[in-house]
Enzyme design. Structure first.
Site, short mmCIF file in Angstrom:
data_model
loop_
_atom_site.label_atom_id
_atom_site.label_comp_id
_atom_site.label_asym_id
_atom_site.label_seq_id
_atom_site.Cartn_x
_atom_site.Cartn_y
_atom_site.Cartn_z
N GLU A 203 0.81 -1.21 0.00
CA GLU A 203 0.00 0.00 0.00
C GLU A 203 0.85 1.27 0.00
O GLU A 203 0.47 2.28 -0.59
CB GLU A 203 -0.92 0.01 1.23
CG GLU A 203 -2.00 -1.05 1.21
CD GLU A 203 -3.09 -0.75 0.20
OE1 GLU A 203 -3.43 0.44 0.02
OE2 GLU A 203 -3.61 -1.70 -0.42
N ASP A 221 -7.35 6.01 -9.44
CA ASP A 221 -7.86 4.65 -9.61
C ASP A 221 -9.38 4.59 -9.50
O ASP A 221 -9.97 3.52 -9.35
CB ASP A 221 -7.24 3.70 -8.58
CG ASP A 221 -7.51 4.13 -7.14
OD1 ASP A 221 -8.15 5.17 -6.93
OD2 ASP A 221 -7.07 3.41 -6.22
N THR A 226 -6.91 8.48 -1.43
CA THR A 226 -6.47 7.32 -0.68
C THR A 226 -5.57 7.82 0.44
O THR A 226 -4.67 8.61 0.20
CB THR A 226 -5.70 6.33 -1.57
OG1 THR A 226 -6.58 5.81 -2.56
CG2 THR A 226 -5.12 5.20 -0.76
#
Length: 415
Positions: A203, A221, A226
């Site tokens: 990640e 994405d 994120t």
């Protein structure tokens, strides 16, 4: 845990003294070989009780046995041969609970295992496995599918090679602790630490997941922003849940004013109402111990705890538990269940004697890779193929260290 630490734990903490003569017969064609395993240190993944501990499998008596408790479908017994030994023959004398599928393996570090023999049609009794070729300090009998409803049990595991054999040594109280650590699932603090570092390598490209509380960016994405220690996203509800919980715990926090915008963009990649101030507010909030603790708790509530519970119910050891957890982090729990459903069309879960754990994990990882490749942002599948699959090929079902893997071409190691 380092190799040296493991060697000490197995070499001095779990040994067994045997001063009685061997009563199980050895056939003439074994004469050139030396019995390497009698009275050597031994641990097992589980035992039913003290009367059936691991040492009973190497004590030389035909009427004493190791018996594994019911639990994960895969169970093992590891013998410390004292030094690297060439292994040419292994003789198994099964008691009532035999393995339908099992492997005889050697290892230098109790982490990466090499097969000397594997079968999927075991039928109990005595298996005399000759003309084996391999070397290692540790020998493991790994049962991956039971042949009976009861747990695995062995009267004797006799290991032969040119020798010389190391002497029998004395049992100490460290035996059960050493076995428990090797066999522990992801709720064990050390195993959980490895799992969190593994996810962080994929990640955040670092093993230091605690350094990622303030991470926030748009990866383009389709999931908006994120951020944080497991990639909470503004487009998939978990960032909204995180900030909602943080605001419950600390009502005046820097992110609370953005809750209406987070609700509005949930399900999209939009930044509407979040820009330009949200990234700075997130980074400022990351200095707050309450926000950090909330990230950890929400990670566990949404992903770690339910995925590990599902894997445990499926009869999986630590590697399988991690495979489920990593899938949940990327795809959510609903996505994990869809991947599991796809795998069920190819294999059976190990619980209740229905499936072989290794076969199941390969099917699960295949389904995971197939799902990842449906999304352009996730078509690099190295977090599976050069990490989880690497551990599975080494049959490191317990996710024991040392661990070495690659993600996005970068190599990581936990010792």
């Amino acid at each position: 845990m380092s190799f040296r630490a493991k060697a000490i734990a197995l070499g001095t903490g779990i040994a067994a003294v045997c001063t009685v003569p061997l009563v199980i017969s050895v056939t003439a064609d074994a004469a050139p070989d030396v019995l390497l395993s009698k009275g050597r240190p031994v641990v097992a993944s589980t035992v039913t009780d003290a009367a059936h501990d691991a040492a009973k499998a190497v004590d030389g008596f035909a009427n004493t046995s190791w018996a594994a408790a019911l639990g994960p479908a895969s169970q093992w017994l590891i013998v410390d041969l004292g030094q690297t030994q060439d292994v040419t023959r292994v003789r198994l004398h099964w008691a009532g609970g035999y393995a339908k599928a099992y492997r005889i393996q050697v290892s230098d570090d109790v982490s990466a295992w090499r097969d000397l023999y594997a079968t999927t049609d075991g039928d109990g009794g005595t298996d005399d496995l000759k003309k084996l070729a391999g070397a290692g300090r540790y020998l493991r009998v790994l049962g991956t599918q039971r042949g009976t409803p009861q747990g695995y049990s062995l009267y004797e595991v006799q290991t032969y090679g040119p020798g010389p054999a190391a002497p029998a040594t004395k049992t100490t109280a460290g035996a059960s602790a050493a076995a428990a650590q090797l066999a522990a699932g992801l709720h064990d603090p050390k195993k959980k630490a490895s799992a969190l570092a593994l996810v962080s390598s994929a990640e955040n490209s670092t093993l230091d997941w605690r350094g990622e509380y303030d991470y926030l960016e748009d990866l383009h994405d389709g999931r908006g922003y994120t951020g944080g220690i497991v990639g909470f996203t503004s487009g998939t509800s978990d960032m909204l849940a995180l900030v909602t919980e943080y605001t419950r715990r600390s009502p005046g926090n820097r992110l609370a004013p953005y809750l209406p915008a987070l609700r509005a963009v949930d399900g999209s990649d939009s930044h509407a109402g979040l820009d330009p101030g949200y990234p700075a507010a997130w980074k400022a909030a990351a200095a707050d111990p309450v926000f950090r603790k909330t990230q950890e708790d929400e990670r566990d509530r949404m992903y770690f705890d339910p995925s590990v519970a599902l894997a445990t119910a499926d009869g999986l050891r630590a590697l399988g538990q991690f495979a489920y957890y990593d899938a949940a982090v990327m795809h959510g729990m609903s996505g994990l269940r869809e991947i599991r459903a796809a795998a069920l069309r190819k294999a059976q879960v190990p619980k209740d004697q229905t499936g072989d754990e290794i076969v199941w994990l390969n099917a699960f990882l295949n389904a995971r890779v197939a799902e990842m490749r449906t999304e352009p942002a996730h078509r690099d599948v190295s977090r599976v193929e050069t990490a989880q699959r690497t551990f599975l090929r080494a049959t490191n079902l317990d996710l024991n260290t040392p661990l070495t893997w690659k993600v996005y071409g970068e190599t990581f190691t936990i010792r």
